[in-house]
Write a protein that holds these residues in place. Structure first.
Motif, short mmCIF file in Angstrom:
data_model
loop_
_atom_site.label_atom_id
_atom_site.label_comp_id
_atom_site.label_asym_id
_atom_site.label_seq_id
_atom_site.Cartn_x
_atom_site.Cartn_y
_atom_site.Cartn_z
N ALA A 85 -8.30 -8.56 28.52
CA ALA A 85 -7.54 -8.07 29.67
C ALA A 85 -6.04 -8.10 29.41
N GLU A 86 -5.60 -9.03 28.57
CA GLU A 86 -4.18 -9.18 28.29
C GLU A 86 -3.90 -8.84 26.84
N GLU A 140 -0.86 -8.19 23.81
CA GLU A 140 0.51 -8.23 23.31
C GLU A 140 0.56 -7.36 22.07
N ILE A 170 -7.24 -3.02 30.76
CA ILE A 170 -6.29 -4.09 30.51
C ILE A 170 -5.42 -4.32 31.75
N THR A 171 -5.09 -5.56 32.02
CA THR A 171 -4.31 -5.90 33.21
C THR A 171 -2.88 -6.31 32.87
N SER A 172 -2.64 -6.67 31.62
CA SER A 172 -1.31 -7.13 31.23
C SER A 172 -0.99 -6.63 29.84
N VAL A 173 0.23 -6.14 29.66
CA VAL A 173 0.65 -5.67 28.34
C VAL A 173 2.09 -6.09 28.09
N VAL A 185 -3.24 -1.86 34.58
CA VAL A 185 -2.20 -2.85 34.36
C VAL A 185 -1.59 -3.35 35.66
N THR A 194 0.71 -6.27 35.16
CA THR A 194 1.95 -6.82 34.61
C THR A 194 2.32 -6.07 33.35
#
Length: 341
Positions: free
Chosen positions: A159-160, A162, A197-200, A219, A221
């Protein structure tokens, strides 16, 4: 004469693998022939060229065969459905990728083309074409230049995410891949479009966020590194997860049409470097606080950047108030914006 005989024996002991689907391995019968082939195909000591370095990694063909090419020119081939890897050596001669199966000393010669992360082999003397794509767990990288690449979702399920500053080959990740419209899918595909994905986190090495790159993603965040200069058209359009706030770093100069339309935004900070905000860039949101850190020329601030009507999230007189009042934080009450002192 002796060399001619040795070359002839070597030639007779080598078979060409004619298709990735049915790779056939035949052992040479004569021990001296095996030795000759081994000698002829020995790994060379010199370092890899830039093109050869791009080949390093795992490649999966359309039929599921997995080719792994290592930096020391060794590698393995796993046939589709097979449990055992077959050792090999690989090399390149001009535009020819040569693979040698070490266990049986069979050989495949193929002219190859490398386009981004797709490798196409056309076997010499046949019409068979083998297509393979880089098999990297997580994210996928497509090379756009000798030392640059863009990133897309690959097989990532977390989900997160980088995004790394460099791909596995050590080249700079300079962008997120654009998504393109697909008539069959009825939506944009590619990049990170439609993902869960919820965060990138986007690093400072990235200079551009591709058109529709995160279209209809989930997303909540987003952290944009101070290095991004361009946020493309529809880049975060229709982020149904609810992207409530966003900070546009000072490095950004251009925010594309519909870039953050339909994202559920309530607050945004627009960096000092922004000189262009496209049509409907922030439409269909419920903004209550907007901070402008720099000066955007009237010609660069589209008259409909916030939407065309109340139904499309039109933010009243925000643009007019900003052009009159300059940088600062503006808050909304109803359809009236007020610059905070």
């Amino acid at each position: 004469m002796k060399d001619n005989k040795r070359a002839s024996a070597c030639k007779m002991g080598i078979i060409v693998l004619t298709a990735v689907i049915g790779i056939s391995i035949v052992s040479c019968a004569m021990l001296d022939t095996l030795a000759l082939v081994s000698e002829a195909m020995a790994v060379q000591d010199e370092g890899l060229s830039e093109e050869q370095r791009l080949l390093v990694g795992a490649w999966r063909s359309d039929t599921g065969h997995l080719y792994t090419l290592n930096e020391d020119r060794t590698g393995t081939i796993r046939l589709s459905g097979g449990n055992a890897d077959q050792n090999m050596r690989w090399n390149t001669f001009g535009n020819t990728l040569t693979m040698t199966i070490v266990d049986s000393m069979s050989r495949m010669d193929a002219a190859y083309t490398l386009s981004g992360d797709q490798l196409s082999w056309v076997q010499i003397g046949t019409n068979n074409q083998i297509r393979a794509t880089r098999d990297i767990p997580g994210l996928a990288f497509t090379h756009t230049g000798a030392n640059n690449c863009v990133v897309s979702i690959g097989t990532e399920t977390a989900a997160e995410i980088e995004i790394p500053a460099a791909c596995p080959q050590g080249h700079n990740v300079t962008g997120t891949a654009a998504a393109v419209w697909s008539d069959s899918a009825g939506s944009y595909v590619g990049g990170f479009a439609g993902t869960s994905i919820t965060s990138v986190i986007i690093p400072g090495s990235v200079t551009s966020i591709g058109n529709f790159s995160f279209y209809e993603s989930n997303v909540i965040t987003v952290i944009i590194g101070n290095g991004v200069t361009t946020i493309g058209e529809g880049a975060f359009q229709s982020c149904y997860g609810g992207l409530s706030s966003i900070i546009i770093p000072d490095s950004v100069t251009s925010i594309g049409r519909s870039a953050f339309s339909r994202c559920g935004l309530s607050s945004i900070t627009i960096g000092r470097g922004v000189t262009s905000i496209g049509q409907a860039a922030f439409s269909n949101n419920s903004l209550t606080s907007v901070t402008f850190l720099g000066t955007i020329p009237a010609g660069g601030f589209d008259a409909n950047a916030m939407g065309w009507s109340g139904a499309e999230g039109y933010m009243g007189d925000l643009r007019a108030k900003y052009l009159a009042g300059g940088p600062g934080t503006y808050t909304r009450s109803g359809e009236v914006w007020t610059r905070q002192r």
